[in-house]
Motif scaffolding. Structure first.
Motif, PDB file in Angstrom:
ATOM      1  N   ALA A  18      49.597  12.386 -31.419  1.00 43.92           N
ATOM      2  CA  ALA A  18      48.787  12.331 -32.251  1.00 43.92           C
ATOM      3  C   ALA A  18      47.265  12.651 -31.742  1.00 43.92           C
ATOM      4  O   ALA A  18      46.863  13.211 -31.917  1.00 43.92           O
ATOM      5  N   PHE A  19      47.406  11.679 -30.688  1.00 40.91           N
ATOM      6  CA  PHE A  19      45.753  11.713 -30.081  1.00 40.91           C
ATOM      7  C   PHE A  19      45.870  13.031 -29.208  1.00 40.91           C
ATOM      8  O   PHE A  19      44.949  13.532 -28.696  1.00 40.91           O
ATOM      9  N   PHE A  20      46.807  14.125 -28.702  1.00 41.90           N
ATOM     10  CA  PHE A  20      46.644  14.734 -27.587  1.00 41.90           C
ATOM     11  C   PHE A  20      46.490  16.289 -28.712  1.00 41.90           C
ATOM     12  O   PHE A  20      45.661  16.978 -28.294  1.00 41.90           O
ATOM     13  N   VAL A  21      47.255  16.155 -29.522  1.00 44.00           N
ATOM     14  CA  VAL A  21      46.849  17.158 -30.762  1.00 44.00           C
ATOM     15  C   VAL A  21      45.124  17.475 -31.181  1.00 44.00           C
ATOM     16  O   VAL A  21      44.555  19.015 -31.269  1.00 44.00           O
ATOM     17  N   LYS A  22      44.761  16.437 -31.359  1.00 45.85           N
ATOM     18  CA  LYS A  22      43.166  16.014 -31.499  1.00 45.85           C
ATOM     19  C   LYS A  22      42.073  16.096 -30.657  1.00 45.85           C
ATOM     20  O   LYS A  22      41.123  16.225 -30.983  1.00 45.85           O
ATOM     21  N   ASN A  23      43.024  16.190 -29.450  1.00 40.03           N
ATOM     22  CA  ASN A  23      42.317  16.915 -28.078  1.00 40.03           C
ATOM     23  C   ASN A  23      41.457  15.576 -27.166  1.00 40.03           C
ATOM     24  O   ASN A  23      40.188  15.372 -26.317  1.00 40.03           O
ATOM     25  N   GLU A  24      42.183  14.049 -27.895  1.00 37.22           N
ATOM     26  CA  GLU A  24      41.673  12.787 -27.376  1.00 37.22           C
ATOM     27  C   GLU A  24      42.405  12.691 -26.559  1.00 37.22           C
ATOM     28  O   GLU A  24      43.172  11.762 -26.480  1.00 37.22           O
ATOM     29  N   ILE A  25      42.405  13.073 -25.421  1.00 34.08           N
ATOM     30  CA  ILE A  25      43.401  13.154 -23.788  1.00 34.08           C
ATOM     31  C   ILE A  25      43.751  11.846 -23.356  1.00 34.08           C
ATOM     32  O   ILE A  25      44.306  10.992 -22.727  1.00 34.08           O
ATOM     33  N   ASP A  26      42.458  10.731 -23.099  1.00 33.80           N
ATOM     34  CA  ASP A  26      42.209   9.696 -22.980  1.00 33.80           C
ATOM     35  C   ASP A  26      43.155   9.132 -23.469  1.00 33.80           C
ATOM     36  O   ASP A  26      44.151   7.769 -22.600  1.00 33.80           O
ATOM     37  N   SER A  27      42.947   9.032 -24.543  1.00 38.43           N
ATOM     38  CA  SER A  27      43.639   8.451 -25.853  1.00 38.43           C
ATOM     39  C   SER A  27      45.136   8.380 -25.341  1.00 38.43           C
ATOM     40  O   SER A  27      45.646   7.433 -25.351  1.00 38.43           O
ATOM     41  N   ALA A  28      45.400   9.960 -25.255  1.00 41.45           N
ATOM     42  CA  ALA A  28      47.128   9.885 -25.226  1.00 41.45           C
ATOM     43  C   ALA A  28      47.612   9.920 -23.952  1.00 41.45           C
ATOM     44  O   ALA A  28      48.537   8.979 -24.006  1.00 41.45           O
ATOM     45  N   MET A  58      49.404  16.948 -20.079  1.00 37.01           N
ATOM     46  CA  MET A  58      48.152  15.954 -20.950  1.00 37.01           C
ATOM     47  C   MET A  58      46.876  16.782 -19.809  1.00 37.01           C
ATOM     48  O   MET A  58      46.058  16.919 -19.984  1.00 37.01           O
ATOM     49  N   TYR A  59      47.419  16.309 -18.645  1.00 35.73           N
ATOM     50  CA  TYR A  59      46.727  16.375 -17.831  1.00 35.73           C
ATOM     51  C   TYR A  59      46.101  17.729 -17.219  1.00 35.73           C
ATOM     52  O   TYR A  59      44.866  17.825 -17.384  1.00 35.73           O
ATOM     53  N   ARG A  60      47.140  18.570 -17.336  1.00 37.90           N
ATOM     54  CA  ARG A  60      46.661  20.061 -17.133  1.00 37.90           C
ATOM     55  C   ARG A  60      46.091  20.702 -18.423  1.00 37.90           C
ATOM     56  O   ARG A  60      44.785  20.989 -17.782  1.00 37.90           O
ATOM     57  N   GLU A  61      46.304  19.784 -19.375  1.00 42.44           N
ATOM     58  CA  GLU A  61      45.701  20.186 -20.734  1.00 42.44           C
ATOM     59  C   GLU A  61      43.892  20.026 -20.735  1.00 42.44           C
ATOM     60  O   GLU A  61      43.064  20.570 -20.703  1.00 42.44           O
ATOM     61  N   HIS A  62      43.750  18.653 -19.937  1.00 39.20           N
ATOM     62  CA  HIS A  62      42.422  17.898 -19.116  1.00 39.20           C
ATOM     63  C   HIS A  62      41.351  19.326 -18.509  1.00 39.20           C
ATOM     64  O   HIS A  62      40.726  18.201 -17.287  1.00 39.20           O
ATOM     65  N   SER A  63      42.678  19.681 -17.568  1.00 40.83           N
ATOM     66  CA  SER A  63      41.649  20.242 -16.124  1.00 40.83           C
ATOM     67  C   SER A  63      42.675  19.634 -15.056  1.00 40.83           C
ATOM     68  O   SER A  63      41.469  19.711 -14.412  1.00 40.83           O
ATOM     69  N   LYS A  64      42.992  18.195 -15.519  1.00 43.09           N
ATOM     70  CA  LYS A  64      43.178  17.669 -14.553  1.00 43.09           C
ATOM     71  C   LYS A  64      44.433  18.425 -13.321  1.00 43.09           C
ATOM     72  O   LYS A  64      45.353  17.998 -13.606  1.00 43.09           O
ATOM     73  N   TYR A  65      44.444  19.212 -12.457  1.00 42.41           N
ATOM     74  CA  TYR A  65      45.103  20.286 -12.668  1.00 42.41           C
ATOM     75  C   TYR A  65      46.722  19.584 -11.222  1.00 42.41           C
ATOM     76  O   TYR A  65      47.709  19.154 -11.084  1.00 42.41           O
TER      77      TYR A  65
END
Length: 288
Positions: A18-28, A58-65
């Motif tokens: 749910a947090f991932f979909v909302k783009n709240e990556i840190d919480s996810a 999730m890391y990829r979505e956050h550009s933490k490659y």
């Protein structure tokens, strides 16, 4: 106790998604780390593999490659010796390939994607095969192999149409539009960007909508610069655009060109500065 641990992990995973979909990556990510602790205690190798895979995405979505590759590799490690998981292994190989493509290591990306294709073909997973041909086509285009890219992307779209995978088909149309745009075939590019936009809007895939609008704005630069600017400025007001550095680079570069063409020096300089800021940040992340 085992069932209660599984139920807790599932509940935490729903919160993470749910947090991932909302783009709240840190919480996810925080929730996924809690799930990992549960799987460690229950000695659940498959659960650990799935959670590390989710963490990688999730890391990829956050550009933490770098973190993404580590997480996907950890997932592969937990699958060692477990039979019947070749489709899962193929997903991981595909995801690692996509990360390498993100950081412009296209030859290495192609190697992982082809390994994934071999496993998907062995398993007879048509929908996955469609996705992988799409990814391979995008990499081939980045390598300068335009004819191969078009063949592979069209092949992917045929499979994705057959399997009715609308989500991936939207990406396929966007890739085709991008290839046609960058090779000077504007009419074909407009046709496919509108198809991709329509599917993305229908499915509520907001991120893909934004990417299609950005491409549409670039296509409009020559024929309707006023509309191109309007689309670009609207995109910059979106929170999803701001969190997507690659998209910010693309939009600000387009607006820089548009304002420069109109002779609006102050606006043009502002967009050039934003373009360079996000471009440098993206390059720094890719080099980590």
């Amino acid at each position: 106790e085992k069932n209660s641990s599984k139920e807790l992990a599932n509940a935490l995973n729903e919160k993470a998604l749910a947090f991932f979909v909302k783009n709240e990556i840190d919480s996810a990510v925080r929730y996924i780390n809690q799930i990992l602790e549960i799987h460690v205690k229950s000695n659940d190798s498959v659960g650990l593999a799935r959670s590390h895979a989710n963490l990688g995405s999730m890391y990829r979505e956050h550009s933490k490659y770098q973190e993404a590759i580590i997480s996907y590799s950890m997932s592969m490690t937990f699958l060692n010796g477990i039979k019947g998981k070749d489709a899962f292994r193929a997903d991981l190989l595909n995801n690692i390939g996509l990360v390498y493509e993100d950081i412009r290591m296209s030859e290495l990306a192609l190697d992982y994607l082809n390994q994934a294709l071999t496993l998907y073909t062995k398993e007879g997973l048509d929908e996955k095969i469609g996705n992988i041909w799409l990814n391979i086509g995008a990499v081939e285009f980045d390598l300068g192999n335009t004819d191969k890219a078009l063949d592979y992307i069209k092949k992917a779209n045929q499979i994705l149409t057959k399997t009715n995978n609308q989500w991936s088909l939207a990406s396929g149309y966007h890739e085709l539009a991008t290839v046609f745009w960058k090779t000077g075939r504007s009419d074909s590019a407009f046709y496919y960007v509108e198809k991709g936009l329509a599917i993305s809007e229908e499915m509520g895939n907001q991120k893909r909508v934004l990417h299609n609008l950005s491409l549409k704005a670039n296509l409009l630069l020559e024929s309707n610069i006023t509309q191109a600017i309007a689309i670009g400025e609207d995109l910059l007001k979106s929170g999803l655009t701001i969190s997507d550095k690659a998209l910010m680079v693309e939009v600000n570069q387009m607006l820089y060109k548009a304002y420069k063409e109109q002779g609006r020096a102050a606006h043009s300089l502002q967009k050039l500065e934003q373009f360079q800021l996000y471009s440098d940040s993206l390059t720094e992340e890719e080099n980590q």
